[in-house]
Design an enzyme around this catalytic site. Sequence first.
Site, mmCIF file in Angstrom:
data_model
loop_
_atom_site.group_PDB
_atom_site.id
_atom_site.type_symbol
_atom_site.label_atom_id
_atom_site.label_comp_id
_atom_site.label_asym_id
_atom_site.label_seq_id
_atom_site.Cartn_x
_atom_site.Cartn_y
_atom_site.Cartn_z
ATOM 1 N N ALA A 253 5.415 3.939 -1.289
ATOM 2 C CA ALA A 253 3.879 3.591 -1.404
ATOM 3 C C ALA A 253 3.292 3.040 -2.658
ATOM 4 O O ALA A 253 3.691 3.670 -3.459
ATOM 5 C CB ALA A 253 3.129 4.470 -0.639
ATOM 6 N N ASP A 254 2.491 2.168 -2.717
ATOM 7 C CA ASP A 254 1.871 1.995 -3.775
ATOM 8 C C ASP A 254 0.348 2.552 -3.961
ATOM 9 O O ASP A 254 -0.112 2.643 -4.669
ATOM 10 C CB ASP A 254 1.907 0.544 -4.183
ATOM 11 C CG ASP A 254 3.257 0.220 -4.842
ATOM 12 O OD1 ASP A 254 4.077 -0.095 -3.706
ATOM 13 O OD2 ASP A 254 3.548 0.246 -5.913
#
Length: 375
Positions: A253-254
């Site tokens: 995830a960013d």
Amino acid sequence: MSATRTLEAIKYTPGSLLILDQLALPHETIFEPILNIQDGHAAIKTMKTRGAPAIAIVAALSLAVDVATRAAKHEFKTVPQAVEFLNSSLEYLKTSRPTAVNLFDAAHKLSVVIQDSAKKATSPSEVTDAYINAAEKMLVDDVQDNKNIGKHGAAFIVENCKNKEDIRVLTHCNTGSLATAGWGTALGIIRDLHKNGQLKHAYCTETRPYNQGSRLTAYELVYENIPATLICDSMASALLHQNPSVQAIVVGADRVAANGDTANKIGTYQLAITAKHHNILFIVAAPSTSIDLSTKSGKDIVIEQRPAEELVTITGLLEGKNIPATVRTAAHGVGVWNPSFDVTPSELISAIVTERGVAVKTPGKSEFDMKAFLQ
Ligand SMILES: CSC[C@H]1O[C@H](OP(=O)(O)O)[C@H](O)[C@@H]1O
């Protein structure tokens, strides 16, 4: 290639920072010195360094080496001068890439360290030393966070998969030692499953257009002797249809929004859709520094648009020769859309694995409550 050493993309000692040039992998292992914030910003923007946690750490440490050099030359005459340089440098580093929240989280935490140290500092070196110590701690903490993510994530998959005797996992992009300070997030879960003897096989997508999967994740899986198969992004649904033993898709995830909507590498959303269709686990793995409670949902996440040439050309080594070459693969004149990330809605996500444990939705709810999870 046996894993005799731990793969690392960031080599730091006080006053010295080297980053692994990930644009040259898997063919060449080139470590590049980062002397100041300009070098740090450029390495992140050009994606020599990439991966949400690694971006934050390299940004923080590029300022640590920059300020160490300046302090050694006694450049800062007063506490306010040191504070001003540090704060303006963090603001500059924040402009390198917009989507991964880790960079912004780190900058905020470091600005609090600067502010708190300045209140009681009697010399500029007290402020710069406090900053450097805090930045160095981020490097150490990230590895331990990833080890915890690996442990929690592996346990969750074993507990929730349908056939514990044949666990095969698909991952996307690169979320391993090359995207973090070590071990990795989603790839850290795969490392843990393998280490525990619980993994039958890993699959990784190519992850066009930067090819994090074929160039970086495949490199890590081979390095660790983890049985693995590379597929094109377009093959994912066919793989799941033909191979019911692929029981989980695990991604990084960013930025995770307060409701669990997750920005991650482009192509993640369609993997979540096919996971739903095939009724398998879709797991997001990220440190809590990737969770942004100030972003209410995925529609509020800024998605970075990357240059067209990253999609219409491909760079590699000429076959049989050690000569890097870039070739154009697309017709001239065609328009290009090259978003670096997409957003997966929370209803398609089975669980969000962090170093603190596994967030799941309340039965009947389509969204996560990440604020409650973090409390
Ligand atoms: C643990 S890395 C998280 C995240 O970062 C990658 O993006 P990029 O390679 O563009 O920095 C990818 O989205 C990973 O899942």
